[in-house]
Design an enzyme around this catalytic site. Structure first.
Site, PDB file in Angstrom:
ATOM      1  N   HIS A   1       0.919  -1.088  -0.231  1.00  0.00           N
ATOM      2  CA  HIS A   1       0.038  -0.216   0.022  1.00  0.00           C
ATOM      3  C   HIS A   1       0.775   1.200   0.087  1.00  0.00           C
ATOM      4  O   HIS A   1       0.353   2.446  -0.109  1.00  0.00           O
ATOM      5  CB  HIS A   1      -0.951   0.030   1.179  1.00  0.00           C
ATOM      6  CG  HIS A   1      -2.105  -1.195   1.161  1.00  0.00           C
ATOM      7  ND1 HIS A   1      -1.641  -2.260   1.500  1.00  0.00           N
ATOM      8  CD2 HIS A   1      -3.074  -1.124   0.352  1.00  0.00           C
ATOM      9  CE1 HIS A   1      -2.836  -3.091   1.159  1.00  0.00           C
ATOM     10  NE2 HIS A   1      -3.672  -2.321   0.292  1.00  0.00           N
TER      11      HIS A   1
ATOM     12  N   LYS B   1      -5.564   2.908  -8.362  1.00  0.00           N
ATOM     13  CA  LYS B   1      -5.939   4.060  -8.602  1.00  0.00           C
ATOM     14  C   LYS B   1      -5.174   5.354  -8.923  1.00  0.00           C
ATOM     15  O   LYS B   1      -5.678   5.984  -9.734  1.00  0.00           O
ATOM     16  CB  LYS B   1      -6.850   4.391  -7.112  1.00  0.00           C
ATOM     17  CG  LYS B   1      -8.190   3.862  -7.302  1.00  0.00           C
ATOM     18  CD  LYS B   1      -9.034   4.803  -6.299  1.00  0.00           C
ATOM     19  CE  LYS B   1      -9.740   3.970  -5.249  1.00  0.00           C
ATOM     20  NZ  LYS B   1     -10.423   4.695  -4.043  1.00  0.00           N
TER      21      LYS B   1
END
Ligand code: MSP
Length: 478
Positions: free
Chosen positions: A148, A299
């Site tokens: 992440h 994204k």
């Protein structure tokens, strides 16, 4: 095998569904459809759903300016809608905010507690909200979660721990002997490697997370979201709620997922089940992780593909086909989205679509829609293709089907029925076309689990050999 219970992961609802989720779910759908044909629909249970608790979801709800429940309701609907649009034939949609799930999880946790497999401890660690798990210093890259790219939160609180270590030997042995299948083989070695490295008891509750299932003996805490999420597989099969139902379906025949969540499924979950005195799943299959046009789907990069866009562009069956044929199931791979149009035109519009239209047109034109049912020599083995589906070799099976399509096309070209017709050799015309029709029926039959609408259109057109019709164009050229 009398029944088949297959599951996908329950997906986090913090984000909208993308082709990563679709990939696993389509694969599970192919298996569910396949086994319904073999065992009867009433003996197959195909479950997917949504993972609605935990920090990840509450943070997303806050961002959206909604209460958690309102937010997860909205998001779960998006998943259900997309699965309907992709013709996913799930039998149960598991949502972890369902009150039945709370009751089942409470019962499960209470069992572990009473058995003495839960103890109180203090947890100090680094928590990644994206993963919903603790990371060790060793796992960090430049102080950040490698997946992440965020700095995990330092965290200390009172937690309840599960005596994982008590069950490790048993679980390891079952995996080693194959009594609990972990597949593909590379993933089995990976999991056995984890046992070798050593594993510790882990915390199964959170004091600071309110959005979850309360710990039954200490309502100030909630059950750790992963522990609770794994239990969707038992709670939505009726554990602690509906004994007869649970008796019929448990253990699961296959838990399907990608390799990112294999440790939870192949180590923690079997140990929790063993502690609860329940049977272990029969098979765990972790497929690979894919990139899109060579890049990680994210994204930030803006390359996340939405299945709805694919359906709009290509249609449902083509979307299913394009996703499953990119690389062998089980391996890591790349989704070559930039070549979807090319592949669609070559394999679907030009390949299968053209063959169906060509054969049915000729049958209608030259033999008034009727051919005789003849014996055909098959260079392919339908049983082997079915076995391929059961082995999750989806791209290989589809490749074989497309080789059959090419072969059938080639035979027509070799025999040139139009010339035979011109020469008045109508018996020969009929023979060539009858053979092509029967091959096409086989193709339609194998495609039933992969491309349900296409298969139905083919099989309906060819259902009555005395009255063959030409179906509407299956795939328009793009
Ligand atoms: N909520 C947990 C699962 C709990 S199951 C008891 C979770 N959710 S998730 O939304 O992150 O879904 C992860 C799963 O999505 C993967 O295991 C895989 O099935 C699918 N995939 C998501 N992105 C993918 C790729 N890029 N490639 C392949 N599969 C992908 O983890």
């Amino acid at each position: 095998m009398k029944k088949y219970y297959i599951t996908t992961p329950i997906y986090y609802v913090n984000d909208v569904p993308h082709i990563g989720h679709a990939y696993t779910t389509i694969a599970a759908d192919v298996l569910a459809r396949h086994y319904r044909k073999k065992l009867g629909a009433e003996n197959v249970r195909f479950m997917t759903g949504t993972d609605e608790h935990g920090k990840k979801n509450t943070e997303a709800a806050e961002k959206a300016g909604l209460e958690p429940q309102a937010f997860v309701d909205e998001q779960a609907e998006k998943f259900e809608e997309i699965w309907t649009n992709l013709n996913i034939s799930y039998d149960v949609f598991a949502r972890t905010t369902n009150p039945d799930h709370y009751a089942s999880v409470s019962r499960f946790m209470q069992t572990l507690y009473e058995k003495g497999d839960i103890y109180e401890g203090n947890y100090k660690g680094l928590y990644c909200v994206g993963c919903e798990k603790f990371l060790t210093e060793k796992e960090l890259v430049d102080g950040k979660c490698p997946d992440h790219r965020t700095v995990p939160q330092a965290f200390e609180e009172k937690n309840y721990f599960f005596r994982l270590t008590k069950y490790l030997d048993d679980v390891r042995k079952l995996i080693e002997t194959g009594e609990l299948l972990v597949e593909p083989a590379s993933r089995k070695s990976e999991v056995l490697g984890l046992f070798k490295q050593g594993l510790e008891d882990f915390s199964v509750s959170r004091e600071s997370v309110a959005w979850g299932v309360p710990v039954p003996w200490d309502e100030k805490q909630t059950v750790y979201v992963w522990v609770e999420a794994l239990q969707n597989y038992t709670s939505f099969a009726g554990f602690g709620l509906r004994d007869e139902e649970f008796e019929k379906w448990w253990p699961a025949d296959l838990h399907l997922m990608a390799k990112d969540i294999l440790k939870f499924h192949a180590v923690y979950w079997p140990a929790l089940l063993a502690a609860a005195g329940l049977k272990l799943p029969k098979r765990i299959f972790a497929h690979g992780f894919f990139t899109v046009n060579g890049q990680k789907m994210s994204k930030t990069l803006g390359n996340v593909i939405n299945p709805t866009d694919m359906i709009e562009q290509f249609g449902v069956d083509a979307t299913r086909y394009l996703l499953l044929t990119q690389f062998p199931f089980g391996q890591d791979g790349d989704i070559q989205a930039s070549r979807f149009v090319e592949k669609y035109n070559a394999d679907l519009a030009g390949g299968l679509g053209n063959l169906v239209s060509r054969i049915t047109s000729m049958v209608v034109r030259y033999t008034a829609g009727a051919v005789k049912d003849r014996r055909i020599t098959r260079e392919y083995n339908l049983g082997e293709l079915e076995q391929g589906i059961q082995n999750l070799q989806f791209s290989e099976v589809l490749e074989s089907v497309w080789a059959m399509i090419a072969e059938t096309n080639r035979k027509i070209n070799d025999h040139e029925p139009w010339k035979l017709a011109e020469a008045g050799k109508m018996k020969d015309v009929e023979k060539v076309l009858a053979e092509a029709v029967l091959r096409l029926r086989d193709i339609g039959t194998i495609l039933e689990s992969f491309m349900p609408d296409t298969s139905e259109a083919i099989l309906t057109a060819l259902a009555d050999l005395e009255k063959i019709t030409k179906p509407e164009n299956l795939f328009d050229r793009k």
